[in-house]
Design a protein around this motif. Structure first.
Motif, mmCIF file in Angstrom:
data_model
loop_
_atom_site.group_PDB
_atom_site.id
_atom_site.type_symbol
_atom_site.label_atom_id
_atom_site.label_comp_id
_atom_site.label_asym_id
_atom_site.label_seq_id
_atom_site.Cartn_x
_atom_site.Cartn_y
_atom_site.Cartn_z
ATOM 1 N N SER A 153 -49.578 -80.167 31.231
ATOM 2 C CA SER A 153 -50.975 -79.776 31.401
ATOM 3 C C SER A 153 -51.605 -80.601 32.507
ATOM 4 N N GLY A 154 -52.177 -79.902 33.498
ATOM 5 C CA GLY A 154 -52.842 -80.617 34.577
ATOM 6 C C GLY A 154 -54.008 -81.430 34.059
ATOM 7 N N ASP A 155 -54.718 -80.896 33.050
ATOM 8 C CA ASP A 155 -55.852 -81.618 32.475
ATOM 9 C C ASP A 155 -55.404 -82.924 31.831
ATOM 10 N N ALA A 156 -54.264 -82.864 31.094
ATOM 11 C CA ALA A 156 -53.754 -84.068 30.430
ATOM 12 C C ALA A 156 -53.371 -85.123 31.459
ATOM 13 N N ALA A 157 -52.722 -84.702 32.527
ATOM 14 C CA ALA A 157 -52.319 -85.641 33.580
ATOM 15 C C ALA A 157 -53.539 -86.251 34.247
ATOM 16 N N ALA A 158 -54.554 -85.422 34.484
ATOM 17 C CA ALA A 158 -55.776 -85.909 35.132
ATOM 18 C C ALA A 158 -56.499 -86.927 34.258
ATOM 19 N N LYS A 159 -56.518 -86.679 32.942
ATOM 20 C CA LYS A 159 -57.170 -87.609 32.018
ATOM 21 C C LYS A 159 -56.463 -88.962 32.005
ATOM 22 N N ILE A 160 -55.118 -88.918 32.016
ATOM 23 C CA ILE A 160 -54.359 -90.169 32.035
ATOM 24 C C ILE A 160 -54.622 -90.923 33.330
ATOM 25 N N ALA A 161 -54.587 -90.205 34.446
ATOM 26 C CA ALA A 161 -54.820 -90.838 35.746
ATOM 27 C C ALA A 161 -56.228 -91.449 35.813
ATOM 28 N N ALA A 162 -57.193 -90.748 35.224
ATOM 29 C CA ALA A 162 -58.574 -91.246 35.256
ATOM 30 C C ALA A 162 -58.751 -92.487 34.385
ATOM 31 N N ALA A 163 -57.949 -92.607 33.331
ATOM 32 C CA ALA A 163 -58.086 -93.729 32.405
ATOM 33 C C ALA A 163 -57.455 -95.007 32.946
ATOM 34 N N LEU A 164 -56.562 -94.873 33.918
ATOM 35 C CA LEU A 164 -55.803 -96.015 34.412
ATOM 36 C C LEU A 164 -56.168 -96.355 35.851
ATOM 37 N N THR A 165 -55.995 -97.615 36.198
ATOM 38 C CA THR A 165 -56.112 -97.990 37.601
ATOM 39 C C THR A 165 -54.881 -97.478 38.354
ATOM 40 N N LYS A 166 -54.933 -97.504 39.671
ATOM 41 C CA LYS A 166 -53.811 -97.026 40.477
ATOM 42 C C LYS A 166 -52.545 -97.799 40.155
ATOM 43 N N ARG A 167 -52.663 -99.106 39.990
ATOM 44 C CA ARG A 167 -51.486 -99.941 39.699
ATOM 45 C C ARG A 167 -50.973 -99.675 38.296
ATOM 46 N N GLU A 168 -51.863 -99.500 37.328
ATOM 47 C CA GLU A 168 -51.436 -99.195 35.959
ATOM 48 C C GLU A 168 -50.710 -97.852 35.907
ATOM 49 N N PHE A 169 -51.208 -96.884 36.668
ATOM 50 C CA PHE A 169 -50.566 -95.576 36.709
ATOM 51 C C PHE A 169 -49.155 -95.688 37.291
ATOM 52 N N ALA A 170 -48.992 -96.513 38.322
ATOM 53 C CA ALA A 170 -47.666 -96.719 38.919
ATOM 54 C C ALA A 170 -46.716 -97.346 37.907
ATOM 55 N N VAL A 171 -47.227 -98.303 37.124
ATOM 56 C CA VAL A 171 -46.400 -98.935 36.097
ATOM 57 C C VAL A 171 -45.997 -97.912 35.041
ATOM 58 N N LEU A 172 -46.926 -97.060 34.628
ATOM 59 C CA LEU A 172 -46.617 -96.025 33.638
ATOM 60 C C LEU A 172 -45.507 -95.100 34.146
ATOM 61 N N CYS A 173 -45.598 -94.687 35.391
ATOM 62 C CA CYS A 173 -44.573 -93.804 35.956
ATOM 63 C C CYS A 173 -43.193 -94.463 35.941
ATOM 64 N N LEU A 174 -43.139 -95.750 36.203
ATOM 65 C CA LEU A 174 -41.852 -96.450 36.219
ATOM 66 C C LEU A 174 -41.353 -96.708 34.799
ATOM 67 N N ILE A 175 -42.267 -96.923 33.848
ATOM 68 C CA ILE A 175 -41.874 -97.007 32.437
ATOM 69 C C ILE A 175 -41.226 -95.697 32.024
ATOM 70 N N ALA A 176 -41.801 -94.579 32.472
ATOM 71 C CA ALA A 176 -41.271 -93.263 32.137
ATOM 72 C C ALA A 176 -39.910 -93.014 32.762
ATOM 73 N N GLN A 177 -39.574 -93.762 33.808
ATOM 74 C CA GLN A 177 -38.243 -93.677 34.406
ATOM 75 C C GLN A 177 -37.216 -94.468 33.608
ATOM 76 N N GLY A 178 -37.692 -95.258 32.648
ATOM 77 C CA GLY A 178 -36.779 -96.071 31.856
ATOM 78 C C GLY A 178 -36.529 -97.446 32.436
ATOM 79 N N LEU A 179 -37.334 -97.870 33.426
ATOM 80 C CA LEU A 179 -37.132 -99.168 34.047
ATOM 81 C C LEU A 179 -37.648 -100.286 33.140
ATOM 82 N N SER A 180 -36.970 -101.421 33.182
ATOM 83 C CA SER A 180 -37.407 -102.599 32.440
ATOM 84 C C SER A 180 -38.528 -103.295 33.199
ATOM 85 N N ASN A 181 -39.159 -104.281 32.550
ATOM 86 C CA ASN A 181 -40.221 -105.026 33.226
ATOM 87 C C ASN A 181 -39.719 -105.726 34.478
#
Length: 236
Positions: A153-181
């Motif tokens: 859902s584009g709306d769901a993605a937009a809400k997540i992006a709006a809730a996070l800073t640019k750096r937090e969003f980048a971290v979320l995307c990499l978490i979703a890739q399965g990367l460790s800290n």
């Protein structure tokens, strides 16, 4: 060592129950070509023995104490990197979160404890060839999980992006890739402690309990696409 000298496969079994360890050890000593098998009773001993003995294969119970098998695999990846052993996780009746967390560790396989003993040899052979082995009941569970994921859902993605800073969003995307800290820190050129801080902010803002739920939310919103243990970034 002479070329003709036998080189046993080094295997570490980490399981809380003595009966399980003894049964696995007895079976694994029949590995073609020979095997040298050690035992660990908890997560701390598993980590210590892996670092000192450097087994090629770690067979680790998901329900290891005091930290679970998934946490052990993550720790070994973060500390030993490319020198970490192949890990086969053993489990029975795993929850969806446990199964997704196990896959996200990039373990060599997830083996159902109720499977016939010969399945373990198959799993080890597959993992040593660079493949991921997953017992049939868990494959069925995976398909059901993916079917149950809501449509992107584009709306769901937009809400997540709006809730996070640019750096937090980048971290979320990499978490979703399965990367460790550690891997995320390297990718974003940040300190590991900074990544942990960003991750905590992401979990709090999204109202999730941890990495697995955050990754699943990213997948369900269309921010990342699901693959077996390696969700990948969707195209912008």
């Amino acid at each position: 060592m002479n070329n003709g000298e036998k080189q046993d496969l080094k295997i570490l079994i980490a399981a809380p129950e003595g009966f399980t360890r003894a049964g696995l050890k007895h079976y694994l000593q029949a590995w073609p070509g020979g095997a040298q098998v050690w035992e660990a009773v908890d997560s701390e001993e598993a980590i210590t023995l892996t670092a000192s003995l450097r087994p090629e294969v770690l067979i680790c119970d998901v329900d290891l104490t005091p930290d679970g098998g998934v946490e052990v695999v993550t720790h070994l990846r973060d500390t030993l990197h490319d020198e970490a052993p192949i890990v086969l996780l053993l489990g029975r009746h795993l929850t969806n979160d446990q199964l997704m967390a196990a896959l996200a560790t990039r373990a060599g396989g997830i083996v159902d404890k109720s499977a016939p003993p010969e399945v373990l040899f198959t799993a080890m052979s597959e993992a040593r060839q660079g493949h991921v082995f997953v017992s049939s009941p868990f494959i069925t569970q995976l398909f059901k999980n993916f079917i149950l994921l809501p449509a992107a859902s584009g709306d769901a993605a937009a809400k997540i992006a709006a809730a996070l800073t640019k750096r937090e969003f980048a971290v979320l995307c990499l978490i979703a890739q399965g990367l460790s800290n550690v891997e995320i820190a390297g990718r974003l050129n940040l300190a590991e402690a900074t990544v942990k801080s960003y991750s905590s902010h992401v979990f709090e803002k999204l109202g999730v309990r941890g990495r697995v739920q955050a990754a699943l939310m990213a997948v369900s919103a269309g921010i990342a696409s699901a693959s077996l243990g390696h969700p990948v970034l969707a195209s912008p």
